[in-house]
Structures are given as C-alpha cells and as structure tokens.
Design a protein around this motif. Structure first.
Motif, PDB file in Angstrom:
ATOM      1  N   GLY A 159       0.811  -1.213   0.000  1.00 24.64           N
ATOM      2  CA  GLY A 159       0.000   0.000   0.000  1.00 24.64           C
ATOM      3  C   GLY A 159       0.842   1.259   0.000  1.00 24.64           C
ATOM      4  O   GLY A 159       0.518   2.232  -0.700  1.00 24.64           O
ATOM      5  N   ALA A 160       1.920   1.273   0.772  1.00 27.78           N
ATOM      6  CA  ALA A 160       2.787   2.451   0.804  1.00 27.78           C
ATOM      7  C   ALA A 160       3.396   2.719  -0.558  1.00 27.78           C
ATOM      8  O   ALA A 160       3.500   3.873  -1.003  1.00 27.78           O
ATOM      9  CB  ALA A 160       3.880   2.262   1.855  1.00 27.78           C
ATOM     10  N   LEU A 161       3.801   1.668  -1.254  1.00 26.52           N
ATOM     11  CA  LEU A 161       4.395   1.839  -2.586  1.00 26.52           C
ATOM     12  C   LEU A 161       3.343   2.288  -3.602  1.00 26.52           C
ATOM     13  O   LEU A 161       3.624   3.129  -4.471  1.00 26.52           O
ATOM     14  CB  LEU A 161       5.049   0.533  -3.034  1.00 26.52           C
ATOM     15  CG  LEU A 161       6.311   0.151  -2.248  1.00 26.52           C
ATOM     16  CD1 LEU A 161       6.719  -1.288  -2.546  1.00 26.52           C
ATOM     17  CD2 LEU A 161       7.455   1.107  -2.587  1.00 26.52           C
ATOM     18  N   LEU A 162       2.138   1.748  -3.504  1.00 28.13           N
ATOM     19  CA  LEU A 162       1.079   2.169  -4.419  1.00 28.13           C
ATOM     20  C   LEU A 162       0.701   3.637  -4.188  1.00 28.13           C
ATOM     21  O   LEU A 162       0.474   4.379  -5.152  1.00 28.13           O
ATOM     22  CB  LEU A 162      -0.146   1.266  -4.256  1.00 28.13           C
ATOM     23  CG  LEU A 162      -0.007  -0.162  -4.783  1.00 28.13           C
ATOM     24  CD1 LEU A 162      -1.196  -1.009  -4.358  1.00 28.13           C
ATOM     25  CD2 LEU A 162       0.128  -0.169  -6.307  1.00 28.13           C
ATOM     26  N   ARG A 163       0.635   4.052  -2.944  1.00 24.96           N
ATOM     27  CA  ARG A 163       0.319   5.466  -2.658  1.00 24.96           C
ATOM     28  C   ARG A 163       1.411   6.387  -3.173  1.00 24.96           C
ATOM     29  O   ARG A 163       1.146   7.555  -3.495  1.00 24.96           O
ATOM     30  CB  ARG A 163       0.119   5.659  -1.157  1.00 24.96           C
ATOM     31  CG  ARG A 163      -1.175   5.065  -0.618  1.00 24.96           C
ATOM     32  CD  ARG A 163      -1.467   5.516   0.803  1.00 24.96           C
ATOM     33  NE  ARG A 163      -0.441   5.085   1.738  1.00 24.96           N
ATOM     34  CZ  ARG A 163      -0.438   3.900   2.347  1.00 24.96           C
ATOM     35  NH1 ARG A 163      -1.402   3.025   2.095  1.00 24.96           N
ATOM     36  NH2 ARG A 163       0.514   3.599   3.200  1.00 24.96           N
ATOM     37  N   ARG A 164       2.610   5.867  -3.271  1.00 28.32           N
ATOM     38  CA  ARG A 164       3.742   6.627  -3.802  1.00 28.32           C
ATOM     39  C   ARG A 164       3.742   6.640  -5.334  1.00 28.32           C
ATOM     40  O   ARG A 164       4.613   7.228  -5.967  1.00 28.32           O
ATOM     41  CB  ARG A 164       5.030   5.979  -3.251  1.00 28.32           C
ATOM     42  CG  ARG A 164       6.347   6.440  -3.783  1.00 28.32           C
ATOM     43  CD  ARG A 164       6.653   7.904  -3.455  1.00 28.32           C
ATOM     44  NE  ARG A 164       8.045   8.169  -3.781  1.00 28.32           N
ATOM     45  CZ  ARG A 164       8.533   8.260  -5.014  1.00 28.32           C
ATOM     46  NH1 ARG A 164       7.726   8.117  -6.047  1.00 28.32           N
ATOM     47  NH2 ARG A 164       9.815   8.499  -5.219  1.00 28.32           N
ATOM     48  N   ASP A 165       2.739   5.968  -5.939  1.00 26.67           N
ATOM     49  CA  ASP A 165       2.634   5.838  -7.400  1.00 26.67           C
ATOM     50  C   ASP A 165       3.807   5.067  -7.990  1.00 26.67           C
ATOM     51  O   ASP A 165       4.238   5.333  -9.130  1.00 26.67           O
ATOM     52  CB  ASP A 165       2.527   7.213  -8.078  1.00 26.67           C
ATOM     53  CG  ASP A 165       1.208   7.905  -7.774  1.00 26.67           C
ATOM     54  OD1 ASP A 165       0.196   7.189  -7.630  1.00 26.67           O
ATOM     55  OD2 ASP A 165       1.207   9.142  -7.661  1.00 26.67           O
ATOM     56  N   ALA A 166       4.335   4.113  -7.237  1.00 29.27           N
ATOM     57  CA  ALA A 166       5.412   3.266  -7.755  1.00 29.27           C
ATOM     58  C   ALA A 166       4.885   2.386  -8.872  1.00 29.27           C
ATOM     59  O   ALA A 166       3.722   1.951  -8.861  1.00 29.27           O
ATOM     60  CB  ALA A 166       5.988   2.408  -6.632  1.00 29.27           C
ATOM     61  N   PRO A 184      -5.695  -7.658  -0.183  1.00 24.46           N
ATOM     62  CA  PRO A 184      -7.121  -7.322  -0.258  1.00 24.46           C
ATOM     63  C   PRO A 184      -7.512  -7.049  -1.710  1.00 24.46           C
ATOM     64  O   PRO A 184      -6.696  -6.541  -2.500  1.00 24.46           O
ATOM     65  CB  PRO A 184      -7.233  -6.061   0.606  1.00 24.46           C
ATOM     66  CG  PRO A 184      -6.061  -6.119   1.528  1.00 24.46           C
ATOM     67  CD  PRO A 184      -4.963  -6.777   0.748  1.00 24.46           C
ATOM     68  N   PRO A 185      -8.724  -7.369  -2.128  1.00 22.52           N
ATOM     69  CA  PRO A 185      -9.127  -7.253  -3.541  1.00 22.52           C
ATOM     70  C   PRO A 185      -8.857  -5.891  -4.161  1.00 22.52           C
ATOM     71  O   PRO A 185      -8.360  -5.808  -5.286  1.00 22.52           O
ATOM     72  CB  PRO A 185     -10.625  -7.577  -3.502  1.00 22.52           C
ATOM     73  CG  PRO A 185     -10.780  -8.455  -2.303  1.00 22.52           C
ATOM     74  CD  PRO A 185      -9.790  -7.949  -1.298  1.00 22.52           C
ATOM     75  N   GLU A 186      -9.177  -4.816  -3.448  1.00 17.41           N
ATOM     76  CA  GLU A 186      -8.969  -3.488  -4.030  1.00 17.41           C
ATOM     77  C   GLU A 186      -7.482  -3.221  -4.259  1.00 17.41           C
ATOM     78  O   GLU A 186      -7.085  -2.653  -5.289  1.00 17.41           O
ATOM     79  CB  GLU A 186      -9.563  -2.423  -3.109  1.00 17.41           C
ATOM     80  CG  GLU A 186      -9.476  -1.011  -3.682  1.00 17.41           C
ATOM     81  CD  GLU A 186     -10.155   0.009  -2.792  1.00 17.41           C
ATOM     82  OE1 GLU A 186      -9.914   1.210  -2.997  1.00 17.41           O
ATOM     83  OE2 GLU A 186     -10.928  -0.379  -1.891  1.00 17.41           O
ATOM     84  N   GLN A 187      -6.649  -3.645  -3.318  1.00 17.64           N
ATOM     85  CA  GLN A 187      -5.207  -3.464  -3.459  1.00 17.64           C
ATOM     86  C   GLN A 187      -4.653  -4.337  -4.584  1.00 17.64           C
ATOM     87  O   GLN A 187      -3.760  -3.916  -5.330  1.00 17.64           O
ATOM     88  CB  GLN A 187      -4.516  -3.790  -2.140  1.00 17.64           C
ATOM     89  CG  GLN A 187      -3.154  -3.145  -1.977  1.00 17.64           C
ATOM     90  CD  GLN A 187      -2.607  -3.347  -0.582  1.00 17.64           C
ATOM     91  OE1 GLN A 187      -2.310  -4.469  -0.176  1.00 17.64           O
ATOM     92  NE2 GLN A 187      -2.469  -2.254   0.170  1.00 17.64           N
ATOM     93  N   ALA A 192      -2.318  -4.679 -10.081  1.00 14.18           N
ATOM     94  CA  ALA A 192      -2.375  -5.110 -11.481  1.00 14.18           C
ATOM     95  C   ALA A 192      -2.250  -3.921 -12.425  1.00 14.18           C
ATOM     96  O   ALA A 192      -1.567  -3.996 -13.464  1.00 14.18           O
ATOM     97  CB  ALA A 192      -3.669  -5.876 -11.743  1.00 14.18           C
ATOM     98  N   LEU A 193      -2.888  -2.810 -12.097  1.00 12.70           N
ATOM     99  CA  LEU A 193      -2.835  -1.626 -12.944  1.00 12.70           C
ATOM    100  C   LEU A 193      -1.474  -0.947 -12.909  1.00 12.70           C
ATOM    101  O   LEU A 193      -1.088  -0.273 -13.870  1.00 12.70           O
ATOM    102  CB  LEU A 193      -3.918  -0.629 -12.511  1.00 12.70           C
ATOM    103  CG  LEU A 193      -5.368  -1.066 -12.742  1.00 12.70           C
ATOM    104  CD1 LEU A 193      -6.335  -0.074 -12.097  1.00 12.70           C
ATOM    105  CD2 LEU A 193      -5.653  -1.199 -14.237  1.00 12.70           C
ATOM    106  N   ALA A 194      -0.749  -1.124 -11.804  1.00 14.84           N
ATOM    107  CA  ALA A 194       0.529  -0.429 -11.626  1.00 14.84           C
ATOM    108  C   ALA A 194       1.727  -1.314 -11.946  1.00 14.84           C
ATOM    109  O   ALA A 194       2.857  -0.958 -11.604  1.00 14.84           O
ATOM    110  CB  ALA A 194       0.643   0.082 -10.188  1.00 14.84           C
ATOM    111  N   SER A 195       1.511  -2.444 -12.617  1.00 11.95           N
ATOM    112  CA  SER A 195       2.616  -3.387 -12.807  1.00 11.95           C
ATOM    113  C   SER A 195       2.647  -3.965 -14.207  1.00 11.95           C
ATOM    114  O   SER A 195       1.669  -3.903 -14.958  1.00 11.95           O
ATOM    115  CB  SER A 195       2.500  -4.525 -11.790  1.00 11.95           C
ATOM    116  OG  SER A 195       1.321  -5.284 -12.019  1.00 11.95           O
TER     117      SER A 195
END
Length: 388
Positions: A159-166, A184-187, A192-195
């Motif tokens: 979550g921390a990396l996703l919030r950082r837009d990694a 968790p499903p939302e995460q 998937a969208l960020a990778s």
C-alpha cells in the motif's frame, strides 16, 4: 566522484546484489538492466550491498557504483540461506538501509529511482526520494518474504508503494499473481494496474571456444552425453533429484554440477551412494559412480564465464528447482542454444509453451530420468555456444 558527460536524466538504482567483477556471478541481471538505462542516455548511480559506506564511488563502465555495506547478509548464497546459517546476520539489514539513505543524501536530487527487490531496497527510496518516479523490480525472494509476512504487514508494504505511485516490474507472471492473491481485492486490482511482467535483462560473454574444450574433455565416445546443473547448492534447488535422475538415465550420461553451497557435502554423499569399492575419486569433487550409472563432477563456484562455458558445453541443462520466478540460468542456456529440462516453478511452464527447447518434467527422479533419455546427443556440427 568520477566525472560523467552531460546527460538529460539522473537515475539511481538500489540493489542488494551486484557483481564485484565481470566474473562474479552475483547480480548480473541488475547490472545489465542498469547498463540498458545508461545506454538510453541517463547518468546512472548504483547503490549496492557489499564493501563499506566509507568506500569511494567506483566506475563500472558507464555506471557509478556506491557500496553500502550489508555484505554479512546480502551475499552468496543469498540472504535467506545466510540468515538461516547465522541469524545474527539479520542485524546487517538495518545498517544497510541506513547506509543507502546516506548515499542517497550524498547524491542529491535524481530524476528516476529504481529498486531491485521490494524489500529491503524500495524503502530507503520511499523515505529519501518522495517525488522522483519510482520503479520497483520484484525478483522472487522478496515476494516470497512478503507472502510469509503477516497479512497486515504485507498490505502495508504494498500500500505504501502504491500510494507513492510506484510502478512494479515482476520477473514472472507467477510472482505477480501470487502477491496479488495474498492482498485485499482493491489493493490487488491497484497492483495489477501499476505493474507489468518483464524478465530481467541478461548479457552473455563469448564462451564458444571454452565450451568446446570442456566438452571435448568429458564427451569422448559416440553416444556419450553431458548434462549440467548450475545453481546454488541449497535445498530448494533439489540437486539430489538431478543426481538420482542421471544415475537412472543411462551409462553414457555424465553430470557436471556447477556451483557451491551448504548442501554440497550431502550431495557428494548421494553421488557416491551405491558405488562399488572399485569406484574412485578422480580429483577433488569428481565421483565415478557405479557401472551403469552416471559419473558426477562437482566444480564448486566458478567465474561467470567458466560457468556459462559449462552450460554451453552441455547436451542439456537440468534444473529441478522447486522455487523460481524467471530462472536466469534457463534463459542463459536457451540463449546458448542448449535444451533445458526443468520442473514447474514460476513461469517455466509458460516459457515451455512458447519454446520447444524447454521440457517440463514432474519433480521426481523417475520423471527427470525419462526426460533425460528423450534428449538426443548434440549434433557434432552444432555450435557449442552462442551469445545474445
């Protein structure tokens, strides 16, 4: 610090694995990726484990390498194996992270940040570079560590990396699927969208001449074949299956095991098991097994070019590992034109669907032996090795 030419972008790469020389087998895929970034016109600084934070930066071609310590943990045969052997080595992780932060402060502003391994390498970049675009490469051991972590801790890291837009780059689709399935499903949807999935870059030296010489040394009669295993000798590589499979395959098969590790003594005992009194050692690490079974040679750790030459000399690379993502050794063997017998791990099955030079066997000695019998001797006119 060495002077670099004028560039349009300044990038930093943080990694726990990076070669000390051309012949050091560790972390060459990280080096290849960093070199590709430099060829795009970037000024690339690599902060790597090993050495000391007090060491001055050094040049590695177009790259500038800054050492950050932590070698007690982040070294051959891998952090997990070294921590299992001596848990006190885990204490090196915190000083390594602190040294990375110190190196980042010395470097100053950068335009792009790249972390190889989600943990521990992405966290210093999160703390020190809150605005530079961040790319995080997941190779396998980092994902397996997250999967063993408590669910809340795993979600907090991702979550921390996703919030950082990694942006995430997974070495294998199986890795991404495993991590997403434990979130968790939302995460998982956000991951998937960020990778994307992309095996690490590899560069191979020219080894054809040496491969031919090694093959001539062991394969001297018609019908003889050479199988090679090249890996760290740790339990998950299941090298004992390769030895048992080679023993069951046929008398004309020779097996060379390239690498070293904590399992070597046990593997050498397995190689000698069942040998008659007349069986003899032919020098350090070489075992003549019983009549009707394979001769086995252990080379120990070799310089990278020599290890690749052994692969290039082979009729087949045997890789029975149970824990993999995108095994570099399989990709190296295929780049050298060598067929591969492997077990289902990581993306190996998917690769085999697109490459008939990769045969997937069940993780038993019997299945591997059957696959070995199906590999024909190499044609004498086939070049022993090529590079890409």
């Amino acid at each position: 610090m060495p002077r670099l030419p004028e560039v349009s972008m300044r990038a930093v790469v943080v990694t726990t694995s990076y070669p000390l020389s051309d012949e050091d087998p560790s972390g060459h895929f990280v080096r290849s990726s960093a070199q590709a970034l430099a060829r795009s016109g970037a000024e690339v600084h690599v902060i790597a484990a090993g050495g000391s934070v007090l060491d001055p930066p050094s040049r590695d071609g177009a790259l500038v390498v800054h050492r950050a310590g932590g070698g007690a943990l982040f070294a051959w045969p891998g952090a997990v194996a070294r921590a299992r052997e001596s848990p006190i080595r885990l204490l090196s992780a915190a000083p390594f992270a602190a040294a990375v932060l110190a190196r980042l402060r010395q470097l100053g502003p950068v335009d792009r940040a790249v972390a190889h391994w989600i943990v521990p390498c992405a966290w210093p970049l999160l703390l020190a570079l809150p605005r530079a675009p961040l790319e995080v490469h997941a190779h396998g051991a980092d994902v397996r560590l997250l999967l063993r972590a408590p669910r809340a801790a795993r979600a907090a890291v991702v979550g921390a990396l996703l919030r950082r837009d990694a942006r995430f780059v997974f070495a294998a689709r199986a890795l991404r699927d495993a991590l997403a399935g434990a979130l968790p499903p939302e995460q998982a949807r956000a991951l998937a969208l960020a990778s994307r999935v992309a095996p690490p870059a590899i560069d191979l030296p020219l080894v054809a001449e040496r491969a031919g010489a090694l093959r001539s040394e062991l394969v001297q009669r018609p019908g003889e074949r050479l199988a090679v295993v090249a890996c760290r000798l740790i339990p998950t590589k299941r090298v004992e299956l390769a030895i048992e499979a080679a023993r069951a395959a046929d008398a004309g098969l020779r097996l060379v095991i390239v690498g070293d590790g904590p399992e070597r003594a046990a593997l050498e005992r397995i190689a000698r098991r069942g040998a008659p009194a007349a069986a003899r050692s032919r020098g350090a690490g070489s075992v003549d097994s019983a009549a009707g079974s394979a001769a086995v040679r252990f080379t120990g750790t070799l310089p990278r070019s020599e290890a690749l030459a052994w692969i290039g000399a082979a009729d087949v690379l045997l890789h029975p590992s149970s824990h993999e993502a995108a095994p570099t050794v399989i990709r190296e063997a295929r780049a050298l034109g060598v067929p591969v017998i492997a077990c289902d791990a990581g993306d190996v099955v998917a690769w085999a669907r697109d490459d008939d030079g990769i045969l997937v066997a069940e993780g038993t000695a019997e299945s591997l032996a059957a696959a070995l019998r199906a590999i024909p001797p190499r044609r004498s006119d086939r070049a022993p090795a090529r590079s890409r």
